[in-house]
Design an enzyme around this catalytic site. Structure first.
Site, PDB file in Angstrom:
ATOM      1  CD  GLN A 287      -1.602  -2.175   2.092  1.00 32.62           C
ATOM      2  OE1 GLN A 287      -0.639  -2.666   1.989  1.00 32.62           O
ATOM      3  NE2 GLN A 287      -2.595  -3.003   2.621  1.00 32.62           N
TER       4      GLN A 287
ATOM      5  CG  ASP B  20      -6.743  -0.893  10.057  1.00 33.34           C
ATOM      6  OD1 ASP B  20      -5.584  -0.519   9.911  1.00 33.34           O
ATOM      7  OD2 ASP B  20      -7.548  -0.691   9.142  1.00 33.34           O
TER       8      ASP B  20
HETATM    9  O1  MRU Z   1      -5.358  -3.803   4.720  1.00 35.03           O
HETATM   10  P1  MRU Z   1      -5.821  -2.358   4.606  1.00 35.03           P
HETATM   11  O2  MRU Z   1      -5.043  -1.893   3.311  1.00 35.03           O
HETATM   12  O3  MRU Z   1      -6.991  -2.174   4.668  1.00 35.03           O
HETATM   13  O4  MRU Z   1      -4.888  -1.702   5.806  1.00 35.03           O
HETATM   14  C1  MRU Z   1      -4.976  -0.261   5.934  1.00 35.03           C
HETATM   15  C2  MRU Z   1      -4.392   0.315   6.999  1.00 35.03           C
HETATM   16  O5  MRU Z   1      -3.806  -0.341   7.940  1.00 35.03           O
HETATM   17  C3  MRU Z   1      -4.327   1.716   7.417  1.00 35.03           C
HETATM   18  O6  MRU Z   1      -3.114   2.240   7.826  1.00 35.03           O
HETATM   19  C4  MRU Z   1      -5.581   2.171   8.375  1.00 35.03           C
HETATM   20  O7  MRU Z   1      -6.710   1.532   7.687  1.00 35.03           O
HETATM   21  C5  MRU Z   1      -5.684   3.586   8.314  1.00 35.03           C
HETATM   22  S1  MRU Z   1      -6.495   4.270   6.811  1.00 35.03           S
HETATM   23  C6  MRU Z   1      -6.904   5.898   7.367  1.00 35.03           C
END
Ligand code: MRU
Length: 355
Positions: free
Chosen positions: A197, A238
């Site tokens: 990401q 999260d």
């Molecule tokens: O697996 P993902 O891509 O959904 O994980 C996203 C994250 O861990 C982000 O850092 C988190 O959701 C914060 S988003 C503002």
């Protein structure tokens, strides 16, 4: 602003985050199961964004309902809520958004509204969740800008940007807020194995905004901290437990420990919908274990040999002692988090009934 997710009369449209940065493709979901599948398969990801997607998915599903009586309509509604709740387990924003929709439904039922009126109310609630998320991110940006020194070299992990929210971002909201406040900022983006990401999404967003960005592999962060090339860390979350423990993308914990060792501030930026006072500490946060293929392969190329066992926990928990401050739309909170978070977010806890 990046069009992460939008709603039309008969669809929910999302930019396909699996294809970025190579291809800018939009996925059109016409049913609630299609939205649930988009969340599960990471077309859309990031805690606040999946909450918004679930809310729109529920509203869309109910808009398409043929039920004329409120009882059948209610049965369909709760089934769709369940479907959304089964998509991903860690980000509490998903359950928070579903809960908001359930509360809207309950209020409509209590008021004796017709099916048509309930549909309108669900649409309006989902729209509100979307709009408030953008406002929250902008407020996080304004608060966060105050703790970012001019000239700061900022490390971030994963993507907590416009793509992970309804727009603007949380961790990237802090960075955008600092830039808008006239500060000169450079960003180091951890690539964030295995889903990348950071390399794919964070770098894409920041380069698009003209913000100086350097991609590093996750394993480089420690060396750069030791060389005093990183001034602060800001990440999203999260789920933030009542005691300030923070679940975020796998690898966040390692970054936090490294930051402490090198006396570098480690900030978490998140909206109120991420704060979960009903979860006492990080040990109670469910951690999603994802498909082994994300680790063994890059695209269609296999990296690891057949026969090796694979682990793929998608999130980790950073204990509160490593968190310098939590930046929210309601201000900046510091330890002891049990008290500071309870004071600021207590009224919300009573509203969250499903998880
Ligand atoms: O697996 P993902 O891509 O959904 O994980 C996203 C994250 O861990 C982000 O850092 C988190 O959701 C914060 S988003 C503002």
């Amino acid at each position: 602003m990046l069009p992460t997710i939008s709603r039309s009369a008969d669809a929910v449209v999302m930019i396909d985050q699996r294809k970025l940065p190579g291809v800018e493709l939009y996925v059109t979901c016409r049913t609630a199961p299609e939205v649930a599948r988009a969340i599960k398969t990471m077309v859309i990801r990031g805690a606040p964004a999946i909450g918004v997607a679930a809310a729109y998915g529920i509203a869309l599903g109910m808009r398409r309902s043929r039920a004329s009586g409120t009882q059948k309509f209610a049965a369909e509604f709760y089934k769709i809520c369940e479907l959304m709740a089964e998509t991903r387990p860690t980000a509490v924003n998903l359950f928070w958004a579903i809960d908001q929709m359930k509360r809207a439904f309950a209020a409509a039922a209590t008021a004796g509204e017709s099916v048509a009126q309930i549909k309108d109310r669900l649409d309006a609630t989902a729209e509100r969740i979307h709009d408030e998320d953008v406002e929250s991110c902008r407020a996080i940006g304004r608060h966060g800008a105050t703790i970012v020194p001019d000239g700061a070299r900022i490390l971030t992990h994963c993507n907590a940007g416009a793509l992970a929210t309804a727009g603007y971002g949380t961790a990237l909201g802090v960075i955008r807020g600092a830039v808008e406040a006239g500060k000169k900022i450079t960003v180091l983006a951890d690539e964030t194995r295995p889903f990348l990401q950071g390399a794919r999404l964070t770098a894409w967003e920041l380069v698009r905004d003209g913000i100086d960005t350097t991609v590093i592999t996750d394993s480089m962060a420690g060396a750069l901290m030791a060389q005093r090339q990183i001034d602060l860390v800001v990440v999203g979350a999260d789920r933030i437990a009542a005691n300030g423990d923070v679940a975020n993308k796998i690898g966040t914990y390692s970054v936090a420990v490294l930051a402490r060792e090198h006396d570098i501030p480690f900030y978490v930026a998140a909206p109120a919908s991420t704060v979960d006072l009903a979860t006492p500490d990080g040990s109670a946060i469910p951690i999603e274990e994802r498909n082994a293929r994300e680790v063994t392969h890059v695209g269609s190329s296999r990296l690891a040999p057949e026969g090796a066992h694979v682990r793929n926990p998608a999130f980790d928990v950073t204990p509160n002692r490593f968190v310098s401050a939590i930046v929210t739309e309601r201000g900046i909170f510091r330890a002891p988090y049990l008290e500071s978070l309870a004071r600021a977010f207590r009224p919300d806890v009573a509203t969250v009934t499903s998880r």
